[in-house]
Design an enzyme around this catalytic site. Sequence first.
Site, PDB file in Angstrom:
ATOM      1  N   GLU A 155       0.871  -1.189   0.000  1.00  7.50           N
ATOM      2  CA  GLU A 155       0.000   0.000   0.000  1.00  7.50           C
ATOM      3  C   GLU A 155       0.896   1.224   0.000  1.00  7.50           C
ATOM      4  OE1 GLU A 155      -3.223   1.044  -0.205  1.00  7.50           O
ATOM      5  OE2 GLU A 155      -2.408   3.044   0.169  1.00  7.50           O
ATOM      6  N   CYS A 164     -14.031  -0.477  -8.080  1.00  6.62           N
ATOM      7  CA  CYS A 164     -15.411  -0.458  -7.576  1.00  6.62           C
ATOM      8  C   CYS A 164     -16.127   0.727  -8.241  1.00  6.62           C
ATOM      9  CB  CYS A 164     -15.446  -0.374  -6.061  1.00  6.62           C
ATOM     10  SG  CYS A 164     -14.579   1.033  -5.381  1.00  6.62           S
TER      11      CYS A 164
HETATM   12  N1  SAM Z   1      -7.674  -3.625  -2.188  1.00 11.57           N
HETATM   13  C1  SAM Z   1      -8.153  -2.856  -1.055  1.00 11.57           C
HETATM   14  C2  SAM Z   1      -9.109  -3.693  -0.252  1.00 11.57           C
HETATM   15  O1  SAM Z   1      -9.676  -4.629  -0.785  1.00 11.57           O
HETATM   16  O2  SAM Z   1      -9.256  -3.437   0.944  1.00 11.57           O
HETATM   17  C3  SAM Z   1      -8.777  -1.551  -1.505  1.00 11.57           C
HETATM   18  C4  SAM Z   1      -7.833  -0.739  -2.332  1.00 11.57           C
HETATM   19  S1  SAM Z   1      -8.417   0.856  -2.740  1.00 11.57           S
HETATM   20  C5  SAM Z   1      -9.590   0.518  -3.933  1.00 11.57           C
HETATM   21  C6  SAM Z   1      -7.088   1.497  -3.657  1.00 11.57           C
HETATM   22  C7  SAM Z   1      -5.806   1.771  -2.868  1.00 11.57           C
HETATM   23  O3  SAM Z   1      -4.852   2.308  -3.797  1.00 11.57           O
HETATM   24  C8  SAM Z   1      -5.950   2.789  -1.758  1.00 11.57           C
HETATM   25  O4  SAM Z   1      -5.588   2.215  -0.534  1.00 11.57           O
HETATM   26  C9  SAM Z   1      -5.002   3.921  -2.146  1.00 11.57           C
HETATM   27  O5  SAM Z   1      -4.290   4.465  -1.048  1.00 11.57           O
HETATM   28  C10 SAM Z   1      -4.053   3.248  -3.100  1.00 11.57           C
HETATM   29  N2  SAM Z   1      -3.443   4.208  -4.065  1.00 11.57           N
HETATM   30  C11 SAM Z   1      -3.746   5.498  -4.274  1.00 11.57           C
HETATM   31  N3  SAM Z   1      -2.935   6.027  -5.201  1.00 11.57           N
HETATM   32  C12 SAM Z   1      -2.110   5.062  -5.599  1.00 11.57           C
HETATM   33  C13 SAM Z   1      -1.029   5.005  -6.525  1.00 11.57           C
HETATM   34  N4  SAM Z   1      -0.687   6.057  -7.246  1.00 11.57           N
HETATM   35  N5  SAM Z   1      -0.383   3.840  -6.646  1.00 11.57           N
HETATM   36  C14 SAM Z   1      -0.746   2.756  -5.921  1.00 11.57           C
HETATM   37  N6  SAM Z   1      -1.751   2.758  -5.037  1.00 11.57           N
HETATM   38  C15 SAM Z   1      -2.427   3.891  -4.886  1.00 11.57           C
END
Ligand code: SAM
Length: 441
Positions: free
Chosen positions: A130, A228
Amino acid sequence: MQLPLAFCNRMQRELGDDYAAFLASYQEDAQKGLRVNRGYIADEKLLPLLRVPYEPVPYQAGAYYYRGYLGQHPLHQAGAFYLQDPSAMLTAAAVAIEPHHFVLDLCAAPGGKSTQLAPKVPQGLLVSNEIDLGRAKILMGNLERMGYANTMTTSLAPAVMADLFGAVFDVVVVDAPCSGEGMFRKTPAAVDEWSEANVNLCAARQKEILDAAARLVKEGGLLVYSTCTFSHQENEQSVRYLLDTGDFEGQMPTPEVVAATVAGDMPFCRRFYPHLGRGEGHFVAVLRRTKAADIPPKIAPKRLLSAKERQATETFLQAAAGHVPTGELCYVNNQVCLVPRAMPVPPYGALSAGVKLGELQASRKGLRIEPHHMLFKCLPLLQRLDLAWDDPRVAQYLHGESLSLDVPDGWGTMCVEGCPVGGYKAVDGILKNHYPKGLRV
Ligand code: SAM
């Protein structure tokens, strides 16, 4: 609920006759789901204890739709189950993961997909990454709560992950940050954050993440992409971007996921809508890497313990657990960890790996281990106190109180219905509470 006009117009264009049913679904409550932690407890034992109505989720074993409130339940604190929108379970259910697979969850916080993936690889490994450090700590806390010892938590940018690890993973999951259109019912704040500009921004960011994710998949390995949200720009167009590299081909998800979803613009791209199924909204696509990515890993050797440190740790494990479990004893983030031999630990960015055993401290009697919470969650200790979930002493323990009980002196694990909650140290009939302050109720 007031949905954004531009979002409604776009959905109306896309869904046509189905739009009225889609819109009507926003008058209903969000659908709730839970997944049983079968490493801790059997479904038949757990479900009656929860005293809520439940029904199985057809595409994920051990998952159930339920109604009611379970977030504060002592068995939730103990890691006996994880709460998750049932449609979000489609990502990890879409791919046939082998027990020995090396899996990466690239955008993993707070851990919904990771806690679903970890038990699918009992002889393999899961790296949960993360980018946001604060969120990575929450992710690590959830993996600890569920007691998954075959995992590592990292907090690195995807491009840095690719530089460090190279193309070594059998499966890379990209549950991408997105505009969250499927979250409107569950998290109304997502409605206020939505804008067309944000959809564009998310789509651009997803392509950057996919560039890095592609470099982490080994030849023949799988990349699972999910969001989502409903926007084609963030879904099928992101998948198209990957296909255009010529290195990947689409692959149909598992039959259970195909049955629960509708096809997107490409048949292997699957969509989940709240008016067609029991859940919020999701998109998932599985892609196979057909060409080798020639990227060597740059992982340094693990920082192993000195002979003296190893001896102190092994003496502690022998006394508390009755044996020294297999694995390598090394330092990760200044904690002594018991790490599966095959797990590559990057030179920086790892918050934990395997089982965090604790900190070595110098005392008058020599080196001693101050045990970490994860040790109690993952290693069965010789001394365990197992209470029923509604025993008042469970609430006392979760509050951080000490208990009086006539048990032998030494370290032990407090369990609820057989699930380890945390540690205690028994001294002269007093169980000194070692449940971490940050977790106390
Ligand atoms: N997979 C998680 C779950 O099932 O609990 C949810 C993930 S959420 C949809 C997307 C995640 O991507 C967030 O925690 C966010 O902090 C992270 N994120 C944001 N910007 C990002 C980036 N540039 N590269 C990688 N991850 C990123």
